[in-house]
Design a protein around this motif. Structure first.
Motif, PDB file in Angstrom:
ATOM      1  N   ILE A  43       0.890  -1.044  -0.035  1.00  0.00           N
ATOM      2  CA  ILE A  43       0.079  -0.084   0.044  1.00  0.00           C
ATOM      3  C   ILE A  43       0.692   1.137   0.055  1.00  0.00           C
ATOM      4  O   ILE A  43       1.765   1.388   0.858  1.00  0.00           O
ATOM      5  CB  ILE A  43      -0.881   0.141   1.076  1.00  0.00           C
ATOM      6  N   LEU A  44       0.702   1.995  -0.955  1.00  0.00           N
ATOM      7  CA  LEU A  44       1.624   3.362  -1.024  1.00  0.00           C
ATOM      8  C   LEU A  44       0.750   4.496  -0.317  1.00  0.00           C
ATOM      9  O   LEU A  44       1.389   5.306   0.488  1.00  0.00           O
ATOM     10  CB  LEU A  44       1.698   3.833  -2.520  1.00  0.00           C
ATOM     11  N   GLU A  45      -0.405   4.546  -0.305  1.00  0.00           N
ATOM     12  CA  GLU A  45      -1.389   5.608   0.019  1.00  0.00           C
ATOM     13  C   GLU A  45      -2.719   4.978   0.710  1.00  0.00           C
ATOM     14  O   GLU A  45      -3.217   3.898   0.244  1.00  0.00           O
ATOM     15  CB  GLU A  45      -1.761   6.709  -0.732  1.00  0.00           C
ATOM     16  N   LEU A  46      -3.079   5.517   2.092  1.00  0.00           N
ATOM     17  CA  LEU A  46      -4.418   5.438   2.890  1.00  0.00           C
ATOM     18  C   LEU A  46      -5.116   6.870   2.652  1.00  0.00           C
ATOM     19  O   LEU A  46      -4.316   7.806   3.276  1.00  0.00           O
ATOM     20  CB  LEU A  46      -4.308   4.965   3.883  1.00  0.00           C
ATOM     21  N   ASN A  47      -6.201   6.826   2.182  1.00  0.00           N
ATOM     22  CA  ASN A  47      -7.046   8.363   2.112  1.00  0.00           C
ATOM     23  C   ASN A  47      -6.169   9.194   1.568  1.00  0.00           C
ATOM     24  O   ASN A  47      -6.026  10.363   2.207  1.00  0.00           O
ATOM     25  CB  ASN A  47      -7.254   8.553   3.672  1.00  0.00           C
ATOM     26  N   ALA A  48      -5.243   8.908   0.637  1.00  0.00           N
ATOM     27  CA  ALA A  48      -4.496   9.838  -0.247  1.00  0.00           C
ATOM     28  C   ALA A  48      -3.433  10.457   0.567  1.00  0.00           C
ATOM     29  O   ALA A  48      -3.007  11.449   0.138  1.00  0.00           O
ATOM     30  CB  ALA A  48      -5.524  11.068  -0.866  1.00  0.00           C
TER      31      ALA A  48
END
Length: 387
Positions: free
Chosen positions: A229-234
């Motif tokens: 995962i690179l981003e959560l919630n941007a």
């Protein structure tokens, strides 16, 4: 030497024996516990690389020629005394009650699904199961392959009515390399699948000690093929995860990942998408599949002992043994809570043996932070004997 109490008491069923991994008497200790049961199948957990090959060669000289010997490296072992490390656990399945066959599923990274399907179906046809006995599958898989989800889906498609449980081979907390043993070869990037038949009664046991919170996050950027995962919630995934869990980013350790799991809802149940590490770009590496757009829920740890005891007490009869695939993150959570000795006592009470995994397989799914086991029980009184 530590040997399963069932063996000492003359009870039937599988037998577990354990010895120090670096001990000079490793092979004699394991043989002392295995030879008397004339095993059809031996599972070895805890050895890595060349030691697995050496154990296989040494055991074959003293066990029946048709005995299937398989195994893998681990993130910890479960032996007759409960949790342990730096040991080898051998579990023998007596030929009087078990029949087994194993095959290697190669080249996991390339996902040769068509070849796997053909091989699995051929194996099942050639095995000729006895409808009067119980048939099940065991799966050991390279825990660093990242392909367990596709593999268990393939197994479910090839053998849809077969109960299959298993575990992903581990490497302590290093996550660098794993080893699997089959057909006297030590390999990586493979899975080992076993068909096993028994005249004992069997029952799956699963337990996960978490529940969902109201806190959710959307995967807005990811590398699915790397389970990252690179981003959560941007936002950078690790930083956003830390914020949601109420942690400082410099406190993101395996123990904290175990206390604050990310959950994926599937049907009516939530399953952990376990975090293995923070990446250099503030991403999160997972131990299960992930896709962009996935909604994840922050979980919280619940009681890890009472619920587990209840699940085992619900078995129709006391188990002769429970073969266990127990996530390393569960063990870390128990260690942090100071409950390791308590859980080890339960493992002794219910005769549980196996290893700590990088993931667990059951019901056609790859999961994390879960105990997955198969209980072996004496047939219910009045059942007819298998021929």
């Amino acid at each position: 030497m530590h040997t399963d109490p069932a063996a000492k008491e003359g009870a039937s069923g599988p037998v577990a024996v354990q010895a120090d991994r670096g001990g000079a008497d490793l092979v004699p200790t394991l043989l002392d516990g295995l030879r008397g049961i004339n095993p059809a199948l031996v599972l070895l957990f805890g050895a890595q690389g060349q030691q697995l090959a050496d154990l296989d060669a040494a055991l074959r000289d003293h066990l029946p020629p048709d005995c299937v010997i398989t195994g893998c490296s681990s993130a910890g072992e479960i032996g007759p005394q409960g949790y342990s490390s730096d040991s080898v656990v051998a579990i023998g399945f007596p030929a009087t009650q078990f029949r087994a066959r194993a095959m290697v599923l190669p080249d996991i990274s390339a996902l040769p699904v068509s070849d796997w399907l053909a091989g699995l179906r051929h194996m099942h046809r050639a095995f000729r199961p006895d409808p009067r006995r119980n048939l099940f599958g065991l799966l050991l898989v390279d825990g660093l392959s990242g392909q367990e989800d596709a593999l268990v889906a393939t197994l479910d498609a090839a053998l849809p009515s077969l109960p299959v449980i298993g575990g992903s081979a581990g490497d302590g907390l290093d996550f660098e390399r794993t080893s699997l043993l089959a057909q006297s070869r030590v390999m990586s990037n493979v899975a080992v699948f076993m068909l096993v038949e028994t005249d004992l009664d069997i029952s799956e046991v699963t337990f996960a000690h978490f529940s969902p919170t109201p806190i959710r996050a959307v995967v807005t950027a990811a590398i699915p093929e790397k389970r990252r995962i690179l981003e959560l919630n941007a936002e950078p995934a690790a930083l956003e995860y830390a914020r949601l869990a109420g942690l400082s980013p410099d406190r993101l350790t395996p123990s904290e990942f175990a206390r604050h799991p990310l959950l994926l809802r599937m049907g009516r149940r939530h399953h952990v998408r376990a975090i293995s590490a923070v990446t250099e770009d503030d991403g999160l590496s997972l131990l299960s599949a992930i896709d962009i757009g996935t909604v994840l829920t922050l979980g919280r740890a619940e009681d890890m002992t009472q619920g587990f005891s209840d699940a085992l007490d619900a078995l129709p009869r006391p188990p002769l043994m429970v073969l266990a695939f127990d996530c390393i993150l569960r063990r870390l959570a128990l260690e942090r809570a100071g409950l390791t000795d308590c859980m080890s006592a339960m493992y002794r009470r219910y005769r549980i043996a196996g290893f700590n995994t990088y993931g667990e397989q059951h019901c056609g799914m790859h999961v994390n932070q879960t105990f997955v086991g198969l209980a072996f029980m004496a047939p219910e009184a009045g059942d007819s004997d298998a021929a």
